[in-house]
Scaffold this motif. Sequence first.
Motif, mmCIF file in Angstrom:
data_model
loop_
_atom_site.group_PDB
_atom_site.id
_atom_site.type_symbol
_atom_site.label_atom_id
_atom_site.label_comp_id
_atom_site.label_asym_id
_atom_site.label_seq_id
_atom_site.Cartn_x
_atom_site.Cartn_y
_atom_site.Cartn_z
ATOM 1 N N PRO A 1 14.766 28.921 33.429
ATOM 2 C CA PRO A 1 16.192 28.665 33.222
ATOM 3 C C PRO A 1 16.857 27.989 34.426
ATOM 4 N N THR B 1 19.677 37.145 40.256
ATOM 5 C CA THR B 1 19.860 36.902 38.821
ATOM 6 C C THR B 1 18.928 35.798 38.342
ATOM 7 N N ASP C 1 26.948 27.998 33.424
ATOM 8 C CA ASP C 1 26.709 28.584 34.741
ATOM 9 C C ASP C 1 25.324 28.189 35.248
ATOM 10 N N GLU D 1 16.038 36.083 35.524
ATOM 11 C CA GLU D 1 16.009 35.223 34.336
ATOM 12 C C GLU D 1 14.675 34.489 34.227
ATOM 13 N N ASP E 1 16.421 31.898 22.972
ATOM 14 C CA ASP E 1 16.692 33.191 23.606
ATOM 15 C C ASP E 1 15.392 33.899 23.963
ATOM 16 N N THR F 1 16.656 27.802 28.031
ATOM 17 C CA THR F 1 18.091 28.029 28.173
ATOM 18 C C THR F 1 18.484 28.947 27.024
ATOM 19 N N ARG F 2 19.125 30.071 27.285
ATOM 20 C CA ARG F 2 19.308 31.088 26.254
ATOM 21 C C ARG F 2 20.078 30.578 25.035
ATOM 22 N N ILE G 1 21.880 28.408 37.138
ATOM 23 C CA ILE G 1 20.936 29.459 37.513
ATOM 24 C C ILE G 1 19.977 28.865 38.528
ATOM 25 N N THR H 1 20.302 26.912 33.680
ATOM 26 C CA THR H 1 21.678 27.179 33.293
ATOM 27 C C THR H 1 21.644 28.089 32.072
ATOM 28 N N ASP H 2 22.768 28.724 31.765
ATOM 29 C CA ASP H 2 22.793 29.607 30.602
ATOM 30 C C ASP H 2 23.066 28.860 29.306
ATOM 31 N N ARG H 3 23.610 27.621 29.411
ATOM 32 C CA ARG H 3 23.916 26.847 28.208
ATOM 33 C C ARG H 3 24.154 25.391 28.581
#
Length: 232
Positions: free
Chosen positions: A68, A95, A81, A99, A41, A36-37, A83, A70-72
């Motif tokens: 991934p 997307t 968000d 990712e 990252d 997860t970024r 993914i 989710t982004d966070r």
Amino acid sequence: MRFGISTHLFHTERLTRDHLVQIAEHGFEAVEVFATRAHFDYHDVGAISELGAWLKDTGLALHGIHAPVTDRITPPDTWGDVISNAVSDSAKRQTAVKEADAALNIARQIPASVFVVHLGTPASKGGENNRTPRTGICLDIGHAFLFGDVADAIETVAEHLITTHVHDNRGKTDDHLVPFDGRINWDVALMTLQKVGYDGTYLMELGNTSTPADVLKKAQAARHRFEKLLAY
């Protein structure tokens, strides 16, 4: 037979060397990075290089990378968000694929055994939850228990089983508890894994239900119980 911990335990924080030190100090040999970024990252080549140095310093093997979802994730367990490679929206699906490919940059720099992909999203996030790393199956034992009989699930996927996600729950929600803190019958689960010939990594994907230090201490005790059960 090897035991590992997913960085899912620390997923609301930025991954640091200290997190890996804690995992190693509790007697685990391997780690799975939760990509997860906001946590790690994987787009940053420098961060991946730094991760490689941390792994070397701590003696941990990179067992896997979790693609991934989710982004966070913010405390206590709120997703940003989603993914997903199974959404109907083509742009969002593409997307998700991009990712996942970016997360594979970790494996392009650091040897890893598996790349775990959610085919869809968890039911709690509005989807279905299955996992397929590379060309085999990652059996999530906690999720198997929520959906039915763990022993049946193990026997069903036995021919394709290459890794596991190990955690417990009370049969109602996806709690990601340390084994033996929920209702899963681990005697039967481990016996069935032995019966089908599984000798891979037992990767604990645990939630931060109190403090990471406490969870790791309990995970270490659970690992010792696993070893005793698997010795029979």
